[in-house]
Design a protein around this motif. Sequence first.
Motif, PDB file in Angstrom:
ATOM      1  N   ASP A   1      -1.003  -3.875   1.700  1.00 24.42           N
ATOM      2  CA  ASP A   1      -0.622  -2.577   1.134  1.00 24.42           C
ATOM      3  C   ASP A   1      -1.809  -1.627   1.044  1.00 24.42           C
TER       4      ASP A   1
ATOM      5  N   ASN B   1       6.247  -0.966   1.912  1.00 24.02           N
ATOM      6  CA  ASN B   1       5.695  -1.359   0.613  1.00 24.02           C
ATOM      7  C   ASN B   1       6.768  -1.967  -0.287  1.00 24.02           C
TER       8      ASN B   1
ATOM      9  N   SER C   1       6.603  -1.370  -4.918  1.00 28.18           N
ATOM     10  CA  SER C   1       5.810  -2.268  -4.085  1.00 28.18           C
ATOM     11  C   SER C   1       6.262  -3.702  -4.298  1.00 28.18           C
TER      12      SER C   1
ATOM     13  N   GLU D   1       4.504  -6.247  -2.794  1.00 19.60           N
ATOM     14  CA  GLU D   1       3.359  -7.128  -2.547  1.00 19.60           C
ATOM     15  C   GLU D   1       2.729  -7.565  -3.855  1.00 19.60           C
TER      16      GLU D   1
END
Length: 458
Positions: free
Chosen positions: A152, A380, A445, A447
């Motif tokens: 990211d 993302n 996001s 991640e």
Amino acid sequence: MKNEQPKAGLPNLKPSIIWMINFGFLGVQMAFTLQSSQMSRIFQTIGANPNDLGWFFILPPLAGLIVQPLVGYFSDRTWAPKLGGRRLPYLLLGTIVAVIVMCLLPNSGSLGLGYASMAAMCFAAITVAFLDLSSNVAMQPFKMMIGDMVNDKQKSYAYGIQSFLSNTGAVLAAVFPFVLTFFGVANTAHKGDVPMSVKLSFYIGAAILIVTSLFTVFRVHEYDPQTYAKYHGISEEDNEEKVGMFTLLKKAPKAFWTVTLVQFFCWFAFQYLWTYSNGAIAANVWHTTNTASAGFQAAGNWYGVLAAVQSIAAVIWSYVLAKLPNKMHKLGYAGSLALGAIGFGSVFFVHSKMVLIVSFTLVGIAWAAMNTYPLTIVTNALSGKHMGTYLGLFNGSICLPQIVASLASFVIFPLLGGKQTNMFLLAGIVMLLGAVSVFAIKETSAEAPEEPHTPIEE
């Protein structure tokens, strides 16, 4: 239901690797730009009625709508190290077919099939369909490899490089006919035949596509299934599980859908730019609708220059957008699209080829935002599971609006007086709606936090 695996996090990549992941995109974008900037010119030169252009412009997005989800689905389940790995085998296949078709399309009027004949139109339509099918197959791996390999933190940089190379390829492809004409290559031909300046542009573009794609194939080493699973925190079997595309769409994050709404308005507008620019510029600036005239062909060359202006503006504006803090992403996105809307609408009023440079600069600002924000926001929000399939499905947010715009043109074009310039006013209004809809997006996001001292991948 499979247990989530401990997530190591994607490593930082050297800038040189990120450049190589994207380098072949330059050649693929040249193929797309030659198609989009010269397609209307080619079809009208071989005798297509402007009223019927929508039919031909349905084919490219229809091809993308079908092919890109399939490339994503099957490449998620592919591992062929001798051919490059997971995504690269599809890049090789798409490049080979695209090169062949790029040599055929500009010769649609040179085969003795007859001016405005059904045979000539069908040949051109089939070659356009195959060019777009193959270009889509070649393009999708670049988007997927960033999702596969880039974390990211570096993703905005990676998509920025992709946007830079994309726009560089677009500039080169767009100015080829103009530059070749400047150096004495014929820009007119007998009625129904495509000028040599256009043919040579396609041949040069095909050669560059081969070279740039091979650079990526030989210089990029995709993660094997075990490493991919470790970095993304999934099991090796996760991408093997049979999950229907409609099931995945139901599970898609909200950002996927809100960005799709913005994409609808943006790509609807751009479909009319690609369809009607040549005719609108010829009518407003050169005051001609005769496709065999020097004025119409000069307008085609000038549209190539304007497409280059658009791409240069996009490159510069991409750097501006990259400097914006995350909290200002939506403002940058919406503001860029609003400026693009002004550029679209202004084409209706402009009768000077030099003033059109301003119009297409504004259009380029919107193009930069469209190539910077959507994929970053969506990737993302996605985990590593079914990344390729999701990105292939997200391509529907590009293809469906173009199909809708082309179908709608059969009603809208006559209602607006059958004038190609009028379609730019409508495109401006639609792009403005896209700018407003940006504020429905909420960035997320998927991640997990990286482990300390994430290694730099060699």
